[in-house]
Write an enzyme that holds these catalytic residues in place. Structure first.
Site, PDB file in Angstrom:
ATOM      1  N   GLU A   1      -8.496  -5.284  14.451  1.00  0.00           N
ATOM      2  CA  GLU A   1      -9.504  -5.749  13.508  1.00  0.00           C
ATOM      3  C   GLU A   1      -9.621  -7.276  13.529  1.00  0.00           C
ATOM      4  OE1 GLU A   1      -9.124  -2.117  10.246  1.00  0.00           O
ATOM      5  OE2 GLU A   1      -8.368  -4.114   9.742  1.00  0.00           O
TER       6      GLU A   1
ATOM      7  N   CYS B   1       0.827  -1.220   0.000  1.00  0.00           N
ATOM      8  CA  CYS B   1       0.000   0.000   0.000  1.00  0.00           C
ATOM      9  C   CYS B   1       0.855   1.261   0.000  1.00  0.00           C
ATOM     10  CB  CYS B   1      -0.912   0.022   1.231  1.00  0.00           C
ATOM     11  SG  CYS B   1      -1.869  -1.464   1.522  1.00  0.00           S
TER      12      CYS B   1
ATOM     13  N   ASP C   1      -1.987  -3.130   7.859  1.00  0.00           N
ATOM     14  CA  ASP C   1      -3.048  -3.947   8.448  1.00  0.00           C
ATOM     15  C   ASP C   1      -3.008  -5.369   7.902  1.00  0.00           C
ATOM     16  OD1 ASP C   1      -3.724  -1.600   9.618  1.00  0.00           O
ATOM     17  OD2 ASP C   1      -5.759  -1.507   8.868  1.00  0.00           O
TER      18      ASP C   1
ATOM     19  N   CYS D   1      -5.301  -2.183  -0.705  1.00  0.00           N
ATOM     20  CA  CYS D   1      -6.164  -3.351  -0.912  1.00  0.00           C
ATOM     21  C   CYS D   1      -7.371  -2.993  -1.771  1.00  0.00           C
ATOM     22  CB  CYS D   1      -6.598  -3.919   0.418  1.00  0.00           C
ATOM     23  SG  CYS D   1      -5.197  -4.466   1.432  1.00  0.00           S
TER      24      CYS D   1
ATOM     25  N   CYS E   1      -2.139   3.193   3.147  1.00  0.00           N
ATOM     26  CA  CYS E   1      -2.915   2.215   3.906  1.00  0.00           C
ATOM     27  C   CYS E   1      -3.954   2.899   4.803  1.00  0.00           C
ATOM     28  CB  CYS E   1      -1.971   1.334   4.719  1.00  0.00           C
ATOM     29  SG  CYS E   1      -2.712  -0.176   5.359  1.00  0.00           S
ATOM     30  N   ASP E   2      -4.795   2.083   5.407  1.00  0.00           N
ATOM     31  CA  ASP E   2      -6.057   2.509   6.013  1.00  0.00           C
ATOM     32  C   ASP E   2      -6.005   3.742   6.901  1.00  0.00           C
ATOM     33  OD1 ASP E   2      -6.591   0.093   4.858  1.00  0.00           O
ATOM     34  OD2 ASP E   2      -7.597  -0.782   6.578  1.00  0.00           O
ATOM     35  N   LYS E   3      -5.137   3.733   7.912  1.00  0.00           N
ATOM     36  CA  LYS E   3      -5.166   4.783   8.932  1.00  0.00           C
ATOM     37  C   LYS E   3      -4.439   6.033   8.483  1.00  0.00           C
ATOM     38  CE  LYS E   3      -7.144   1.460  10.956  1.00  0.00           C
ATOM     39  NZ  LYS E   3      -6.884   0.505   9.869  1.00  0.00           N
TER      40      LYS E   3
ATOM     41  N   SER F   1     -12.095  -5.322   9.788  1.00  0.00           N
ATOM     42  CA  SER F   1     -11.447  -4.842   8.578  1.00  0.00           C
ATOM     43  C   SER F   1     -12.507  -4.434   7.570  1.00  0.00           C
ATOM     44  CB  SER F   1     -10.580  -5.957   7.985  1.00  0.00           C
ATOM     45  OG  SER F   1     -10.315  -5.727   6.628  1.00  0.00           O
TER      46      SER F   1
END
Length: 560
Positions: free
Chosen positions: A448, A51, A83, A196, A124-126, A474
């Site tokens: 998660e 990512c 993650d 992702c 990535c996510d955060k 997730s």
């Protein structure tokens, strides 16, 4: 024209700051550079995560373009947590924590170095919410640049993504695939750079933040390895200079209506439950009153029109192929679901940005549906209350799981215990898996639960088992799942009082979640309950557990 170097000039133009100027000459500044605006280019790039592994290259391109545009681009890095790599391990405890570290570190550099504007390059996510939280705290011209989604993998003609690898484990345990197939799926699931691929948390947050007005049009849907991604560097340099000239700052852009726009898109595309935590935190950073009730209100009026993974069939790369995020936003605007008058980082309103976007076409594609053929008449995010969640819980219900689930509890006090129990066949059809003491304080860090839900899916129990937790899910999770249960077990919440064999009822018809025992029995269990010691005695996880707010308040760390 507005003064573009209002922050950096206190270092470069003040005669009483000779050491500051000497340091800047040392890093290569010319006399001309001393008169220019300084742009902090924050990257969450690092080598160990697909990512993020390409983000430092984007940072270098953006720096060049900022310099060409008459500013001085100054790159710096902040952290990230993968993650996908940390999922199912103790490393996952650091994931949500990283959001606030990212926000804190960007705020620290920008203020300490007196930079005039910020471009945050994220993956990535955060990364995304952390960057936006810092922008709102700083309130100087800022813009977010998403590194883009990953390409899909392929095995035997079937598209793969990160969740394919998780679910392959469950399939192997269930005897549906052999070891060789299992290894091939793992090797082929992720073919290169990018976040992702489904409407998981990264793509959820990127598209929602674009809809909120903090990223340039198309940024969220251009794939990471698409040639157009590199060309965004010039667009972003021009955009930050325009923001400086207009003196247009994040608190001029964000509003309750713009957050509603973001949450509308999340629900329309079937996005991640993590959006609830993150937009609560974003609203807190902006001092905007936005609560769980607002999420439910927006969800109630928003149809689910995107058939995207994890509940659907398609990936973000497919969204790019049918016009990208702006085409979907334009359709929602025309149908009356978005506020078109919200300001954005282009210096124009959302409606102005979308005016020349090609309209969404629904013939010959089944990725996005028209509202009269919506997959569900309301959004997938639902806020539940009951004796198990007096302060709220979050469910992601696409409609494919059914609307009511009632079953016997199978209780685990950790994710690892749950993973072992599910793998050993302890969970049967009709059960409600309870995973607790994994909340913001109890986890700590609210990890998660993708591994247990993937094991359930891989074992063929996805439609016949529910899972509830005071942890998170997730964005890749699907099935009948409820997370963010508040109060959490560590704080004495009722989820910590449930016993194996209790009957739990979850209803999306009246948005309730209850353990079916008497109030007297629940009170007696509460009287006998003792708070466990925190799992960590020092370090960042200890500090986090001591200061984090509940999930119903976004897990922010600067409230109490």
């Amino acid at each position: 024209m507005n003064k573009l170097n209002k922050h950096s000039s206190r270092l470069t133009q003040d005669e009483s700051q000779p050491a500051s100027q000497a340091m800047l000459y040392a890093v290569g500044f010319s006399d001309e550079d001393m008169q220019k605006a300084q742009i902090g280019i924050a990257s969450t790039g690092y080598d160990g995560n697909p990512c993020n592994m390409h983000l430092n290259g984007l940072k270098d391109e953006v720096k060049v373009e900022c310099n060409i545009a008459g500013m001085v681009g100054l790159g710096f890095n902040t952290i990230g947590v993968s993650d996908g790599i940390s999922m199912g391990t103790s490393g996952m405890n650091y994931s949500l924590v990283s959001r606030d570290i990212i926000a804190d570190s960007i705020e620290t550099i920008m203020n300490a170095q007196s930079y005039d504007g910020l471009i945050a390059i994220v993956g990535c996510d955060k990364n995304m919410p952390g960057a936006v939280m810092s922008m709102l705290r700083l309130n100087r011209p800022s813009i977010m640049m998403y590194g883009g989604t990953i390409k899909s993998g392929n095995y035997k003609g079937k598209k793969l993504n990160i969740v394919s690898a998780f679910e392959a484990l469950g399939q192997k345990v269930a005897g549906e695939i052999d070891e060789a197939e299992y290894k091939e799926i793992i090797k082929r699931s992720i073919p290169g750079a990018g976040a992702c691929g489904g409407m998981y948390t990264a793509n959820t947050m990127a598209s929602a933040i674009e809809c909120m007005g903090f990223a340039l049009p198309y940024n969220s849907s251009i794939p990471a390895e698409n040639p157009n991604k590199l060309s965004e560097a010039e667009r972003y340099a021009r955009a930050i200079k325009n923001l400086l000239e207009l003196d247009l700052k994040p608190l001029d852009i964000i509003s309750k209506k713009s957050i509603e726009n973001a949450i509308t898109l999340v629900n329309a595309l079937g996005g991640s439950t993590n959006a609830v935590l993150h937009f609560l935190a974003i609203a807190h950073a902006a001092d905007i009153d936005f609560t769980l009730e607002d999420f439910q209100r927006v969800s109630n009026k928003t149809p689910l029109i995107g058939d995207l993974k994890p509940s659907g069939k398609y990936l973000m790369e497919d969204v790019h192929g049918v016009g990208g995020t702006p085409a979907i936003m334009k359709y929602l605007l025309e149908e009356g679901y978005l506020h078109g008058d919200c300001m954005t980082v282009t210096g124009k309103t959302l409606a102005e940005n979308l005016a020349d976007v090609k309209a969404m076409e629904f013939e010959d594609q089944d990725i996005v549906y028209p509202t009269d053929k919506a997959l569900k008449t309301s959004g997938n995010l639902q806020i539940l209350y009951g004796n198990l969640a007096t302060d709220g819980a979050v469910a992601k219900i696409s409609g494919k799981e059914g609307l009511v689930f009632e079953g016997k509890a199978v209780v685990y006090n950790s994710e690892q215990d749950a993973n072992t129990g599910i793998s050993n066949g302890e969970v049967k059809r009709g059960d409600v898996v309870v995973i607790r003491y994994v909340g913001p304080k109890g986890g700590p860090g609210m990890p998660e639960m993708l591994k247990p839900t993937s094991l359930i899916m891989g074992a063929g129990l996805g439609k016949s088992v529910a899972l509830i937790t005071d942890g998170r899910f997730s964005g890749g999770t699907h099935g009948f799942v409820v997370g963010h249960i508040t109060p959490e077990a560590q704080s004495g919440g009722a989820i910590g009082l449930v016993e194996t064999g209790d009957t739990i009822r979850i209803s999306a018809e009246d948005n309730s979640i209850n353990v079916l025992i008497s109030e007297e029995e629940l009170a007696q269990r509460k009287a006998n309950w003792q708070e466990p010691a925190l799992k960590h005695k020092k370090g960042i996880l200890y500090k986090y557990a001591k200061c984090v707010a509940p999930a119903s308040e976004g897990c922010v760390t600067d409230k109490y």
